[in-house]
Every structure is written in C-alpha cells, then in structure tokens.
Design an enzyme around this catalytic site. Structure first.
Site, mmCIF file in Angstrom:
data_model
loop_
_atom_site.group_PDB
_atom_site.id
_atom_site.type_symbol
_atom_site.label_atom_id
_atom_site.label_comp_id
_atom_site.label_asym_id
_atom_site.label_seq_id
_atom_site.Cartn_x
_atom_site.Cartn_y
_atom_site.Cartn_z
ATOM 1 C CB SER A 105 28.530 120.137 5.914
ATOM 2 O OG SER A 105 29.576 120.769 6.593
ATOM 3 C CG ASP B 243 35.390 120.909 1.283
ATOM 4 O OD1 ASP B 243 35.647 121.713 2.195
ATOM 5 O OD2 ASP B 243 34.359 120.232 1.228
ATOM 6 C CG HIS C 93 32.306 122.697 2.983
ATOM 7 N ND1 HIS C 93 32.791 121.426 3.196
ATOM 8 C CD2 HIS C 93 31.328 122.885 3.924
ATOM 9 C CE1 HIS C 93 32.153 120.873 4.220
ATOM 10 N NE2 HIS C 93 31.258 121.734 4.667
HETATM 11 C C1 MLT Z 1 31.640 119.564 11.196
HETATM 12 O O1 MLT Z 1 31.822 120.252 12.170
HETATM 13 O O2 MLT Z 1 30.871 118.604 11.169
HETATM 14 C C2 MLT Z 1 32.423 119.945 9.984
HETATM 15 O O3 MLT Z 1 33.436 120.814 10.329
HETATM 16 C C3 MLT Z 1 31.582 120.518 8.935
HETATM 17 C C4 MLT Z 1 30.826 121.722 9.398
HETATM 18 O O4 MLT Z 1 29.754 121.544 9.922
HETATM 19 O O5 MLT Z 1 31.279 122.854 9.223
#
Ligand code: MLT
Length: 201
Positions: free
Chosen positions: A102, A152, A183
């Site tokens: 992520s 996701d 996700h």
């Molecule tokens: C981010 O901010 O890098 C993406 O939205 C993924 C997350 O960290 O939730």
C-alpha cells in the site's frame, strides 16, 4: 530514519528492504519477508510522516490523492537513507529487493520512477501510480511483482494496469497477480509473491 536491520543466514541472498502500509511500522512485514526468503537479510524502514499519529512514507491530501511535492522530497530523502544504510550495514547495493504494501509500495514505486535501478527487483502489494507525467528512467534490468485486488477500492484494477504498462514501457519485466478481494494482503497473494521470488531471483 527509524529502521531495523536483521542479518540473514545467507549474505549472498537478495536483501529485502521493507516498507509498511499506512499506520504500520518496521515490524509489520517481517513475517512476510521471512516467508518470501527465510535466509535473506532484511532492512525495514518506518515512514517518518505522521497522519493523525499513523506513520506513512509521504503526505497525502486525501485518500488516493498524493502531496506530490512531499512525495518527491521524501523519495529523495529515502534514497539518501538507503545509501547510508548500504554503507553502514555493508550491503551489496546491486542486490536490494524492495517489498512494500500500500503506502509502502507507493514509495517504492516513486523510487523506481525516479531512480530506476535502485532495486534489482520489487514486490509491490496493492500499489498505485505514484506520479504521472514523469520521464521514466531505464528499467530494463528490473523485475516487478504486483499483487492486486480485483475489488480493491483504493487501487482500482485500471490503475494497476496503468502502473504495469508504465513500468513495462520503461523496460521492466512485470508480473501481476490478481486476487478477487479488496485492499488486503492475503495469504494466497503472499504465496504468489514467494513463488515469483523463487522463480525470478
Ligand atoms: C497511499 O496513500 O499511499 C494510498 O492511498 C494507500 C494507503 O496508504 O492507504
């Protein structure tokens, strides 16, 4: 930067450099790293941006909307940190594999978009396109695994495909593993990453 380093049993194995998701820390991905490559040395970094107390690797303006100036600055800062860590722990700079989930996958994506060959390979769980409109460096020596979720809500399948095609257009070899989930990083996705690692590195 806050980080931990664990020397592996096999010092010639690829060194896994770990980047956690939003709200995580440098301990989160250690079980994943051990699963992917039990004998590897591991360098795991904690993001030094806080969002309501939650560590991240760069600021965002809203979910999925990145603060691009901060992303660029944090990417440069991370490159400098990795250079210092390589010296301090006497690591082979040509044998680093980035592993991120992520937000952690997104800082790896930005490192790749800026510096191309900082990692010999990258395992990206649920990444987004970090930046658009950047001329990309040569990635012809780079192998990338992407784990994605068909449902996701944060990283849409279209964005995964866009990232794949950007990386491929710069010469990287990319494999995308799809889960019919959201996700989350599932066990079957971790197994696919481990298989990919064994087959490609
Ligand atoms: C981010 O901010 O890098 C993406 O939205 C993924 C997350 O960290 O939730």
């Amino acid at each position: 930067m806050i980080h931990l380093f664990q020397k592996g049993a096999d010092e010639s194995a690829p060194i896994l450099v770990l980047f956690h998701g939003t709200g995580g820390n440098e301990h989160d991905l250690l079980p994943l790293a051990r699963f992917i490559s039990p004998a590897s040395s591991v360098l795991s970094v904690r993001g030094n941006v806080l969002e309501n107390g939650m560590p991240r690797f760069f600021r965002r303006l809203a979910e999925g909307v990145f603060d691009e100036a901060d992303l660029v600055a944090r990417t440069q800062e991370m490159k400098a940190f990795l250079g210092e860590a390589v010296e301090k722990y006497e690591l082979d700079p040509n044998n680093l594999v980035g592993v991120g989930y992520s937000n952690g996958a997104n800082i790896i994506g930005s490192l790749l978009f800026h510096y191309g060959d900082l990692f010999r390979a990258a395992i990206l769980h649920h990444p987004m396109v970090p930046l658009r409109g950047l001329p990309l460096p040569d990635m012809s020596r780079l192998a990338v695994f992407i784990g994605a979720g068909a449902n996701d809500p944060i990283c849409s399948p279209q964005e995964t495909e866009e990232l794949q095609s950007l990386l491929e257009s710069a010469g990287a070899s990319v494999e995308v593993h799809w889960e019919h989930r959201g996700h989350q990083l599932t066990q079957t996705e971790a197994e696919a990453a481990a298989r990919w690692f064994q087959n490609n590195l």
